[in-house]
Every structure is written in structure tokens, then in C-alpha cells.
Design a protein around this motif. Structure first.
Motif, short mmCIF file in Angstrom:
data_model
loop_
_atom_site.label_atom_id
_atom_site.label_comp_id
_atom_site.label_asym_id
_atom_site.label_seq_id
_atom_site.Cartn_x
_atom_site.Cartn_y
_atom_site.Cartn_z
N PRO A 295 -60.28 -48.38 72.09
CA PRO A 295 -59.78 -47.91 73.39
C PRO A 295 -59.42 -46.43 73.32
CG PRO A 295 -58.10 -49.17 72.26
CD PRO A 295 -59.33 -49.31 71.43
N ALA A 296 -59.30 -45.82 74.50
CA ALA A 296 -59.02 -44.38 74.56
C ALA A 296 -57.71 -44.02 73.90
CB ALA A 296 -59.03 -43.92 76.02
N VAL A 297 -56.72 -44.90 73.98
CA VAL A 297 -55.42 -44.59 73.39
C VAL A 297 -55.52 -44.44 71.87
CG1 VAL A 297 -54.71 -46.99 73.03
CG2 VAL A 297 -52.97 -45.22 73.46
N VAL A 298 -56.59 -45.00 71.28
CA VAL A 298 -56.80 -44.88 69.83
C VAL A 298 -57.65 -43.67 69.50
CG1 VAL A 298 -57.79 -45.98 67.78
CG2 VAL A 298 -56.51 -47.35 69.45
N PHE A 299 -58.86 -43.59 70.10
CA PHE A 299 -59.78 -42.53 69.64
C PHE A 299 -59.36 -41.15 70.13
CE2 PHE A 299 -62.11 -44.04 73.51
CZ PHE A 299 -62.22 -42.84 74.19
N THR A 300 -58.58 -41.04 71.24
CA THR A 300 -58.16 -39.71 71.66
C THR A 300 -57.17 -39.08 70.68
OG1 THR A 300 -56.44 -40.71 73.08
CG2 THR A 300 -58.55 -40.16 74.11
N ARG A 301 -56.49 -39.91 69.90
CA ARG A 301 -55.56 -39.37 68.91
C ARG A 301 -56.28 -38.68 67.75
NH1 ARG A 301 -50.68 -43.86 68.23
NH2 ARG A 301 -50.29 -44.16 70.45
N THR A 302 -57.59 -38.93 67.63
CA THR A 302 -58.35 -38.31 66.54
C THR A 302 -58.96 -36.98 66.96
OG1 THR A 302 -60.42 -39.42 67.18
CG2 THR A 302 -58.94 -40.61 65.70
N MET A 303 -58.64 -36.49 68.18
CA MET A 303 -59.30 -35.30 68.69
C MET A 303 -59.10 -34.09 67.79
SD MET A 303 -61.17 -33.54 70.60
CE MET A 303 -61.67 -34.71 71.82
N ILE A 304 -57.89 -33.88 67.29
CA ILE A 304 -57.64 -32.72 66.43
C ILE A 304 -58.53 -32.78 65.19
CG2 ILE A 304 -55.93 -31.49 65.06
CD1 ILE A 304 -55.52 -31.24 68.05
N HIS A 305 -58.60 -33.95 64.54
CA HIS A 305 -59.45 -34.09 63.36
C HIS A 305 -60.92 -33.88 63.73
CE1 HIS A 305 -55.80 -36.56 62.82
NE2 HIS A 305 -55.83 -36.12 61.56
N PHE A 306 -61.32 -34.39 64.89
CA PHE A 306 -62.70 -34.24 65.33
C PHE A 306 -63.02 -32.77 65.59
CE2 PHE A 306 -65.80 -34.53 69.00
CZ PHE A 306 -66.88 -34.81 68.20
N GLN A 307 -62.07 -32.05 66.20
CA GLN A 307 -62.29 -30.63 66.47
C GLN A 307 -62.39 -29.82 65.18
OE1 GLN A 307 -58.92 -29.93 69.01
NE2 GLN A 307 -60.03 -30.43 70.88
N VAL A 308 -61.58 -30.15 64.18
CA VAL A 308 -61.68 -29.47 62.89
C VAL A 308 -63.05 -29.74 62.27
CG1 VAL A 308 -60.78 -29.43 60.52
CG2 VAL A 308 -59.20 -29.51 62.46
N LEU A 309 -63.52 -30.97 62.39
CA LEU A 309 -64.84 -31.33 61.86
C LEU A 309 -65.94 -30.53 62.56
CD1 LEU A 309 -66.52 -33.13 59.99
CD2 LEU A 309 -66.51 -34.87 61.78
N ILE A 310 -65.84 -30.38 63.88
CA ILE A 310 -66.83 -29.60 64.63
C ILE A 310 -66.85 -28.15 64.15
CG2 ILE A 310 -67.37 -28.64 66.91
CD1 ILE A 310 -66.50 -31.26 68.14
N ILE A 311 -65.67 -27.57 63.95
CA ILE A 311 -65.61 -26.19 63.47
C ILE A 311 -66.28 -26.06 62.11
CG2 ILE A 311 -64.03 -24.39 62.66
CD1 ILE A 311 -62.15 -25.15 64.90
N LEU A 312 -66.01 -27.02 61.20
CA LEU A 312 -66.62 -26.97 59.87
C LEU A 312 -68.14 -27.08 59.96
CD1 LEU A 312 -64.14 -29.23 57.85
CD2 LEU A 312 -64.32 -26.74 57.80
N ILE A 313 -68.64 -27.96 60.85
CA ILE A 313 -70.10 -28.11 61.01
C ILE A 313 -70.71 -26.81 61.53
CG2 ILE A 313 -71.90 -29.29 62.33
CD1 ILE A 313 -70.19 -31.82 62.16
N PHE A 314 -70.07 -26.19 62.52
CA PHE A 314 -70.61 -24.96 63.07
C PHE A 314 -70.55 -23.82 62.05
CE2 PHE A 314 -70.83 -26.81 67.26
CZ PHE A 314 -71.83 -26.07 67.88
N LEU A 315 -69.50 -23.78 61.26
CA LEU A 315 -69.44 -22.76 60.20
C LEU A 315 -70.60 -22.93 59.23
CD1 LEU A 315 -65.59 -22.61 59.48
CD2 LEU A 315 -67.01 -20.87 60.60
#
Length: 660
Positions: A295-315
Motif C-alpha cells: 500500500p501507499a503508506v508503506v512504499f511512499t516511506r521509501t521515497m528518500i532511499h529511492f531518490q538516493v538510488l536514482i542519483i547514484l544511477i544517474f551519476l
């Protein structure tokens, strides 16, 4: 925006004046009642027992500290603010622009419900989340005016009022909302068109996997951009639930990053580590499944980790492009500039959605820039190919001149080779002219709907056209017309390249023709057209068989019927007739009593993109229907033609050989 007026410690927002053509942000100090859902009656009857906390708005309430502890993400609360207007504003009408208040809220203005989103509740089961920006108008009847907002969140990581509420003149508020929607609509339509264009190109060039990956990136970012602009999403995708919309938003981001990585690999495969590429695919796919299953209440809490992962991939992707520059790969510099621009917009979005910067979503804009650079690279590649061809032609000319002194047999052999080269060059020139004409016609057909889209959006931007669902529907219909043109172009290209596959069967042409007549009889008669069937074929069924692809021949008949119904008047007549042609062929005729065709135009009607100059009924055809019909009939070893007289109607016919 203007924010010089601010709420004080006592929860009163003093407005000294309204700046011209600017909106005020109701940010600053608000009263806050945690775990309480108070109504205006509670404050009026003085039954409120809890002393208010004074908090800074906008901010997610999980950042507030009450009693020495940070508040949890989930819960419910009441916000309260007084608006102190100047005396001269009494009796005037103002408006609020209420953005997302997570994840449901009810707003009272001076004791009257002004706006609601979803259902506010004290538990996850009792509340219903909805995120749609609202414009609320109200009259300044008292001073100060009391704003009370109940909010609850059990659905996502952001809670409460994390975006500022705007106040201003109703016209300015409506213009602000419309500009946001129009800007996002233009971006979304551009991305969708470009995405479909690249996917269609991929159908023609299956070896170019970069077209497939890039087309999917465009469509995914377009979907995400639509969902991020809730006002636009409510127009285009009103059937989506809040939970599904949030899932699609997160999946669009994860799969978009995956396809960008795959596109990079197609450009610089030798500079990208294959194991890291596979790791990115696995991680992004796994995260997408995680979003789908939780549910959204679970996966939205991972947004910060997901954003860090996106930055690492783009780097890492940037390092691939830099490596390509160092190894002097073709077009690596322009690609690097494009990926840096895209990376910058991704970083902006991460900061924006974490309330660190006050900008807007820009990844879709960055992707448009990225697409523009790819167009430049593609043009450069074609230009270089042409230059190499020219150089090769010059080298061949020099070589031919130097061989004039060799023995007679060698000379004759070279002359023969030279003739073949000249013939090939002539074919290339003819193909080039044909392609130029083809591209010109395609550009002409596509420019009309694109011009309409620009006109509608420009009109809405300038305020000439009021932005509403009808005009957005018109933009959507123009995009459907583009899709129909691409479908016809696909059919036409398959036929010209001899790639069409026919499902040939032995068919009783009289029974087949009558079935087609019955199939479309009701639709034509519903339009007030008298549709008649005639047949003078053999009585013996065994003499009426032909070898045809039933679907394709029906396509020809339908094209002729559609063409006829456009040019008949009210209470017009269309006849579908089958006759013998010297006992060797069947002739299928579609006759009408319409406005007819000028004699000088009869030889042109089966040309690609030709449209009758006579004024028939409004239609959205591409001008390819009769050309496609001609190709299909010729595939069946038949002929097609037309007879017409101005003002007396037309007779389109085609023949098919009987089965021997």
C-alpha cells in the motif's frame, strides 16, 4: 507570488493590500490542534479544551515537535487561521487556491464548508484519500475571516499542509490554475507524440532497440507528469483511484530510470559495465513490483532511499558518457550535455518534492531537451552518411578515369560496371525524390493537427479561450487523428515494401458481398442514406468463387462506402452492386447520387494524400484510404477505377478474377 504579509504568533494573517497581478501565500504561523477534529461550532461554543500549538505552515506535520517529540506521519489534526482584511475589501469576492492537503481535508470559511477532498477520518479505515487542487471563492462579509481545516493522513509519507494555500482575486487564481494545467498539457502531449513516434519507428527498424527504449521513456515520463499535476490528471484520468495514481507515479519513475539506462547502453555499449546494467534493471524492476504489492503508506516511506538510488544511477550514467568523451565516441559530447541537463532536472524534482526548493516538476522538460539533442544526433548521422556516399562517388569517378588505359577487356568490364552504378545511382535519386515527396506529404498532414493543438493551447494561455474540459478534449482528439495517420502510414509502408501478408481463402463472392452489405446497412441508414444491394452474378454458386483475403477486401469496400457517404446529400442513395465481367471477373461497384467529381480530378483520386476538392461532409481522413485500397486490389490481381460526373454522383469499382 507575494508573501510579504505573514501570519503572526496568534494565528492571524494580516493583509495590508493585494499586489497587482500577484497572489499571496498564507504561510507563517497557524494554530494547530493535534489529534483533534474541531468544527466552527466547537470554537463558537468554546468547547475546545486543548490549547493551540503555533506551527509554521507549510510543512509536513511529521516535522513538528510537540511535547519534546516529533509527531508521527499518521494521524489527524485541525488547523486554524484568521484573515485580517483591509476595510476597503469589505463586500468584495476573493478566492483561495487549495493545493494538496494530505491525504484528506475539509475547509470551513467563516463557518461554511468551502471545500472538501476525500473523507477525513480518525483511522485508516474511516478516511478516504483524494488529492485534487481546488479553487474556492468567498465573499469578505466579516473581518477577520476564520479558516478552519480538518486534515487526516494514513496513506503516505507527507502529512498535512505541505504546500502553501494561495489567496487573491478570483481571476488571478483561475489564471494560475489554468496556466499550470496548460503548461503540463503541452509537455505531456509533446512527450506522448514523440514517444509514439519513436515506437512506430521501432516497428520499421526492429534492430534499433534505442528507439524502443526511448519511446517508453517518453510515455512513462508523460504518465508521471500527468499524475503529478492532479488538476490535469482529474481531466484526463478521472477513473484512477488515489492509491492507483500514486502507484503509477512511482512505477513511472522507476521504469523511466530503467529505460534511460537501457537507452544509454544502446548508445555506448562498450563503455557501460554489463553487470551494472543488469543490476539496475533488476533493482528497478524489483522496486516496481514492491510498489505494486504494497500500500501507499508503506512504499511512499521509501521515497528518500529511492531518490538516493536514482542519483547514484544517474551519476554512474554520467560517468559512462564522460568515458565515451575520453574515448572519442561519436556524438558523446552532445549526449553528455543532454544527460547532465536531465540529471539537473531530476535533482531539482528530488529537492522540490522534499520541500527544499520552491520550483516545480522539471524532469519532463529535461526529457524534452534530451529528445531534442537526440534529433540533432540523428540528423548528424544521416548527414555524415550522405557525405560518405558523396566521397565514395567521387572516388569511383577518379578510379573510372584512371582505368581508361587498361586493356580492352578490362575497359569493357569497367564500362559495364559503371552502367550498373549509374543505374543504381538513378534508382537512389528516384528513391530520394520519392522519399522527399513522401516526407513532404506526411509533414503537411501532421502539421494541421499540431497547428490546432498549438492554437488551442496558445488561446488558453492568452486567455482568449476559456480553459475547460471541452478544449482539452479537442487537443486529445487531434492527438487521436495523429495516431490514425500513423496507422495508415504503417499499412501503406508495409504494402510498398511488399511486407503485407494476406490470408487467402476461396470465397463465394455473392454471399460475402451480401454479408458486408448487411453489416453496414444499419449504420448508413441511421445517417439518412438509402443503402441498396444488387447482384447479377451466375445463379450457380460453384461459378461465384474468388480467392481473397476477406478482411482486406472488406477494408476496400468500407473505404469506398465511407468515401461515398461523405459526398451524398440528405436522403442520398448508395448502391453496392456485383456484376459479371466477361465471365472471367467479378466487378464490385459502389455507386452514389452525390455531388460527383470534377473530370480533371478523376486520375488523381487514388494518389496518396489526395483529398477531393469538392466540399463534402466534415471528416478526419488521412487521404490514404483510396491509395491503400488500390494497393490491396492489385495484390489480388485486380483493377480499381472510378466513373463520375459533376452533380450526378460517382461509381467506384474494382474487379477480382474468378477462381479457375
Amino acid at each position: 507570488m507575494a508573501s510579504s504579509n505573514r501570519a503572526g504568533q496568534d494565528g492571524i494573517y494580516s493583509i495590508s493590500h493585494f499586489p497587482d497581478k500577484k497572489l499571496l501565500q498564507l504561510d507563517g504561523k497557524w494554530e494547530f490542534y493535534w489529534q483533534e477534529l474541531y468544527t466552527p461550532d466547537d470554537f463558537r461554543r468554546e468547547t475546545v479544551q486543548q490549547s493551540p500549538q503555533i506551527i509554521e505552515v507549510p510543512n509536513t506535520w511529521s516535522k513538528y515537535i510537540i511535547g519534546g517529540q516529533e509527531l508521527p506521519m499518521t494521524g489527524y489534526a485541525t488547523y486554524r487561521l484568521y484573515l485580517d482584511f483591509p476595510k476597503e475589501e469589505a463586500g468584495t469576492t476573493k478566492a483561495l487556491y487549495v493545493p494538496n492537503i494530505s491525504s484528506a481535508y475539509t475547509l470551513w470559511i467563516d463557518g461554511v464548508v468551502g471545500s472538501k477532498n476525500g473523507v477525513v477520518g480518525k483511522s485508516r479505515d474511516s478516511m478516504k484519500p483524494v488529492n485534487t487542487p481546488k479553487v474556492v471563492q468567498f465573499e469578505v462579509q466579516s473581518n477577520p475571516i476564520e479558516l478552519i481545516i480538518q486534515a487526516s493522513n494514513y496513506s503516505q509519507r507527507k502529512a498535512g499542509m505541505f504546500d502553501p494555500i494561495l489567496i487573491g482575486e478570483p481571476e488571478m487564481i483561475l489564471q494560475f490554475r489554468d496556466k499550470k494545467i496548460i503548461f503540463r498539457s503541452v509537455i505531456v502531449m509533446s512527450l506522448v507524440t514523440m514517444g509514439l513516434y519513436h515506437l512506430v519507428l521501432y516497428l520499421f527498424r526492429r534492430k534499433e532497440h534505442s528507439l524502443f527504449f526511448f519511446g517508453n521513456v517518453c510515455l512513462l515520463i508523460a504518465l508521471r507528469a500527468t499524475l503529478l499535476e492532479e488538476g490535469l490528471a482529474s481531466y484526463i484520468l478521472p477513473f484512477l483511484t488515489w492509491e492507483l495514481a500514486v502507484k503509477l507515479e512511482y512505477i513511472g519513475a522507476s521504469l523511466g530510470v530503467m529505460f534511460v539506462s537501457l537507452f544509454t547502453y544502446t548508445q555506448f555499449a562498450k563503455d557501460m559495465n554489463q553487470k551494472l546494467r543488469n543490476t539496475i534493471i533488476i533493482v528497478m524492476s524489483a522496486y516496481s513490483f514492491f510498489v505494486i504489492l504494497t500500500p501507499a503508506v508503506v512504499f511512499t516511506r521509501t521515497m528518500i532511499h529511492f531518490q538516493v538510488l536514482i542519483i547514484l544511477i544517474f551519476l554512474y550514467l554520467i560517468s559512462v558518457y564522460v568515458t565515451a568523451i575520453l574515448r572519442k565516441r561519436e556524438s558523446s559530447l552532445l549526449n553528455t550535455i543532454a544527460i547532465l541537463m536531465l540529471f539537473g532536472t531530476v535533482v531539482n524534482d528530488i529537492l522540490f518534492f522534499n520541500n527544499i526548493v520552491k520550483t516545480t516538476e522539471l524532469t519532463s522538460v529535461g526529457l524534452l531537451f534530451f529528445l531534442f539533442t537526440q534529433s540533432i544526433i540523428l540528423s548528424k548521422q544521416y548527414s555524415m552518411s550522405f557525405m560518405r556516399t558523396e566521397k565514395l562517388s567521387q572516388d569511383l569517378a577518379i578510379l573510372n578515369a584512371s582505368l581508361g588505359q587498361q586493356v580492352h577487356e578490362r575497359t569493357m568490364e569497367l564500362q559495364h560496371t559503371n552502367k550498373e552504378l549509374q543505374a543504381a545511382n538513378q534508382r537512389l535519386n528516384e528513391a530520394h525524390r520519392s522519399r522527399s515527396e513522401w516526407i513532404h506529404n506526411i509533414s503537411h498532414e501532421i502539421s494541421s493537427p499540431l497547428t490546432n493543438i498549438r492554437a488551442y493551447t496558445k488561446g488558453m494561455l492568452d486567455g482568449v479561450i476559456q480553459s475547460d474540459k471541452n478544449y482539452i478534449q479537442l487537443v486529445y482528439e487531434q492527438s487521436l487523428y495523429l495516431s490514425r495517420i500513423l496507422h495508415d502510414l504503417h499499412d501503406m509502408t508495409d504494402m510498398e515494401n511488399r511486407q503485407i501478408r494476406l490470408d487467402i481463402k476461396s470465397v463465394d463472392i455473392q454471399e460475402y458481398g451480401y454479408k458486408v452489405y448487411q453489416k453496414y446497412k444499419w449504420d448508413l441508414e441511421k445517417q439518412g442514406i438509402d443503402f441498396e444491394w444488387k447482384s447479377s452474378l451466375f445463379d450457380q454458386a460453384e461459378n461465384r468463387f474468388v480467392l481473397i483475403d476477406e478482411v482486406r477486401i472488406e477494408q476496400v469496400i468500407v473505404n469506398l462506402l465511407n468515401n461515398a457517404q461523405r459526398f451524398v446529400h440528405e436522403n442520398g442513395k448508395i448502391v453496392l452492386e456485383l456484376t459479371n465481367e466477361q465471365n472471367e471477373k467479378v466487378m464490385i461497384k459502389v455507386m452514389d447520387n452525390g455531388i460527383g467529381i470534377e473530370e480533371e480530378e478523376l486520375e488523381l483520386v487514388f494518389n496518396r494524400f489526395y483529398k477531393n476538392g469538392n466540399h463534402g461532409k466534415v471528416h478526419s481522413g488521412s487521404g490514404l484510404g483510396l491509395a491503400i485500397s488500390k494497393e490491396i486490389v492489385e495484390y489480388h490481381n485486380g483493377t480499381i477505377g472510378v466513373k463520375s460526373k459533376k452533380g450526378e454522383g460517382s461509381c467506384f469499382y474494382f474487379t477480382l478474377p474468378f477462381k479457375v
